[in-house]
Enzyme design. Structure first.
Site, PDB file in Angstrom:
ATOM      1  CG  ASN A 108      -1.662   1.293   1.441  1.00  0.00           C
ATOM      2  OD1 ASN A 108      -1.810   2.064   0.496  1.00  0.00           O
ATOM      3  ND2 ASN A 108      -2.150   1.541   2.652  1.00  0.00           N
ATOM      4  CD1 TRP A 109       3.437   1.082  -3.110  1.00  0.00           C
ATOM      5  CD2 TRP A 109       3.402   2.417  -4.906  1.00  0.00           C
ATOM      6  NE1 TRP A 109       4.136   0.454  -4.109  1.00  0.00           N
ATOM      7  CE2 TRP A 109       4.128   1.243  -5.231  1.00  0.00           C
ATOM      8  CE3 TRP A 109       3.244   3.389  -5.891  1.00  0.00           C
ATOM      9  CZ2 TRP A 109       4.697   1.038  -6.489  1.00  0.00           C
ATOM     10  CZ3 TRP A 109       3.805   3.182  -7.143  1.00  0.00           C
ATOM     11  CH2 TRP A 109       4.529   2.025  -7.438  1.00  0.00           C
ATOM     12  CE  LYS A 110       0.552   3.541   4.910  1.00  0.00           C
ATOM     13  NZ  LYS A 110       0.213   3.686   6.305  1.00  0.00           N
ATOM     14  CG  HIS A 147      -5.710   2.012   5.256  1.00  0.00           C
ATOM     15  ND1 HIS A 147      -5.260   2.941   6.161  1.00  0.00           N
ATOM     16  CD2 HIS A 147      -4.685   1.146   5.043  1.00  0.00           C
ATOM     17  CE1 HIS A 147      -4.005   2.647   6.487  1.00  0.00           C
ATOM     18  NE2 HIS A 147      -3.636   1.566   5.823  1.00  0.00           N
ATOM     19  CD  GLU A 207      -2.782   5.588   6.773  1.00  0.00           C
ATOM     20  OE1 GLU A 207      -2.779   5.659   5.537  1.00  0.00           O
ATOM     21  OE2 GLU A 207      -1.844   5.080   7.435  1.00  0.00           O
ATOM     22  CD  GLU A 252      -3.707  -2.551   7.438  1.00  0.00           C
ATOM     23  OE1 GLU A 252      -2.617  -2.834   6.973  1.00  0.00           O
ATOM     24  OE2 GLU A 252      -4.283  -1.481   7.210  1.00  0.00           O
ATOM     25  N   GLY A 285       2.218   2.209  10.729  1.00  0.00           N
ATOM     26  CA  GLY A 285       3.179   3.298  10.558  1.00  0.00           C
ATOM     27  C   GLY A 285       3.868   3.716  11.846  1.00  0.00           C
ATOM     28  CB  SER A 288       5.053  -1.748  12.039  1.00  0.00           C
ATOM     29  OG  SER A 288       4.596  -0.419  12.222  1.00  0.00           O
ATOM     30  N   GLY A 324       2.640  -1.167   4.310  1.00  0.00           N
ATOM     31  CA  GLY A 324       2.675   0.267   4.004  1.00  0.00           C
ATOM     32  C   GLY A 324       4.097   0.711   3.734  1.00  0.00           C
TER      33      GLY A 324
HETATM   34  C1  PEP Z   1      -0.813   0.121   5.936  1.00  0.00           C
HETATM   35  O1  PEP Z   1      -0.760   1.243   5.481  1.00  0.00           O
HETATM   36  O2  PEP Z   1      -1.749  -0.617   5.637  1.00  0.00           O
HETATM   37  C2  PEP Z   1       0.246  -0.326   6.839  1.00  0.00           C
HETATM   38  C3  PEP Z   1       0.144  -1.516   7.387  1.00  0.00           C
HETATM   39  O3  PEP Z   1       1.287   0.531   7.035  1.00  0.00           O
HETATM   40  P1  PEP Z   1       2.710   0.184   7.710  1.00  0.00           P
HETATM   41  O4  PEP Z   1       3.183  -1.106   7.116  1.00  0.00           O
HETATM   42  O5  PEP Z   1       3.580   1.343   7.338  1.00  0.00           O
HETATM   43  O6  PEP Z   1       2.469   0.090   9.176  1.00  0.00           O
END
Ligand code: PEP
Length: 257
Positions: A11-13, A97, A99, A169, A175, A214, A235
């Site tokens: 997931n590039w966000k 998600h 976010e 998640e 993050g 993470s 992410g």
């Molecule tokens: C995500 O954005 O879905 C995510 C899991 O981010 P990260 O791996 O950076 O925690």
């Protein structure tokens, strides 16, 4: 025990530009040129779908979006419909998600509608569910995740769930560099699968449930070695080719340094 495929999705966000996307995709494609038994996809920002679709041609890596509209078409300025994503070859669409739930008001009901729209276009929704730190500390993690899952189940039923991927998640792990311990993540994944099994045991057994929060090459093997964890939604680490490839190729059940 049913064998489920391992799936790792980046997931590039809201990151990237034409030049860095080209370099990142080229490295990931080259790194996966040899056989891997892991299915891989990247979910990129809407404006780059076409660019990345072109650069993935001929590779085994699938394309996905990070959201989809709950509406079919019409006067919804700024929205992107499932049929548009289909036009650009999206195989996956992330919905719900944390976010988007936090910053853009996506409720569980809206997430369910989005999942339904994606399925309607043959796109697999990756429905994200997960508790906040406060909810976990209150001992409500399973209850919250079950409520989020129920909203989706009510809308799309087990037939829809069978056409979806779930991503657990925990919000506190996204993050932040804090990863759920493998036993902690496994316990939640098992509870999610058991919840779906109350409706349909066969669908539950075949359901791909990803862990996100993470994930790094150093912890992926242990997480993916858990019985109910079928891969990861990645992410930050999906933005660095070597880190992402390290996760995709992580040896099940082992911790890398
Ligand atoms: C995500 O954005 O879905 C995510 C899991 O981010 P990260 O791996 O950076 O925690």
């Amino acid at each position: 025990m049913q064998q489920r495929p391992r799936l790792v999705i980046g997931n590039w966000k809201m990151n990237g530009d034409l030049a860095s996307n080209a370099a990142l995709v080229a490295s990931v494609v080259a790194g996966l040129a040899t056989e891997t038994d892991c299915q891989v996809a990247v979910c990129v920002p809407f404006p780059y779908l076409s660019q990345v679709a072109g650069r993935l041609t001929g590779s085994s890596i699938a394309l996905g979006s990070q959201d989809v509209s709950e509406f079919e078409r019409g006067a919804f300025t700024g929205e992107v419909s499932a049929s548009m994503l289909h036009d650009f070859g999206c195989r996956y669409a992330i919905v719900g998600h944390s976010e988007r739930r936090t910053w853009f008001g996506d409720t569980s009901e809206r997430v369910a509608l989005k999942a339904e729209r994606a399925i309607g276009q043959g796109i697999t929704p990756i429905a994200c569910i997960g508790e906040t730190l406060q909810e976990r500390e209150q001992g409500r993690a399973e209850e919250i995740v079950a409520m989020q899952l129920d909203a989706v189940l009510e809308r799309i039923g087990t037939k829809g769930i069978a056409a979806s991927v779930l991503a657990y998640e925990p919000v506190w792990a996204i993050g932040t560099g804090k990863t759920a311990a493998p036993e902690e993540a496994q316990a939640m994944h098992a509870s999610i699968r058991a919840h779906v099994a109350k409706h349909d045991a066969k669908v539950a057994a075949g359901l791909v449930i990803l862990y996100g929060g993470s994930v790094k090459a150093s912890n992926a093997g242990l997480l993916f070695g858990c019985a109910d964890i079928d891969g990861g939604l990645i992410g930050g680490a999906s933005l660095v080719a070597d880190d992402f490839l390290g996760i995709v190729k992580a040896k099940t059940g082992t911790a890398a340094s």
